[in-house]
Design a protein around this motif. Structure first.
Motif, PDB file in Angstrom:
ATOM      1  N   THR A   9       0.857  -1.200  -0.077  1.00 53.76           N
ATOM      2  CA  THR A   9       0.120  -0.002  -0.078  1.00 53.76           C
ATOM      3  C   THR A   9       0.933   1.342   0.093  1.00 53.76           C
ATOM      4  N   GLN A  38      -4.079   4.281   2.470  1.00 50.64           N
ATOM      5  CA  GLN A  38      -3.709   3.156   3.547  1.00 50.64           C
ATOM      6  C   GLN A  38      -4.201   1.790   3.197  1.00 50.64           C
ATOM      7  N   GLU A  40      -5.135   1.167  -0.579  1.00 50.75           N
ATOM      8  CA  GLU A  40      -4.945   0.865  -1.848  1.00 50.75           C
ATOM      9  C   GLU A  40      -3.277   0.704  -2.355  1.00 50.75           C
ATOM     10  N   SER A  41      -3.298  -0.532  -3.021  1.00 49.00           N
ATOM     11  CA  SER A  41      -1.904  -0.794  -3.419  1.00 49.00           C
ATOM     12  C   SER A  41      -1.132   0.139  -4.451  1.00 49.00           C
TER      13      SER A  41
END
Length: 63
Positions: A9, A38, A40-41
């Protein structure tokens, strides 16, 4: 230091290496502190922003 992967992330990446923030900002990811960052890749964020993930990975891992 361990390398950054596209599955991490954005929050993890910034905790691992805060110096990456300007690279992400320059790429168009201006919301580094938002809740999405926080969860989301990096790969997902790149897709949403229309950024080539392989090119971004090269820049990020050069830091």
């Amino acid at each position: 230091m361990a390398g950054i992967t596209k599955n991490m992330t954005i929050g993890e990446i910034l905790r691992t290496n805060p110096d990456v923030a300007p690279v992400l900002m320059e790429a168009g990811m201006h919301c580094l502190g938002c809740p999405s960052a926080q969860a989301e890749s990096l790969e997902e964020a790149a897709m949403v922003h229309g950024i080539d993930i392989e090119e971004l990975m090269t820049k990020v891992n050069a830091i």
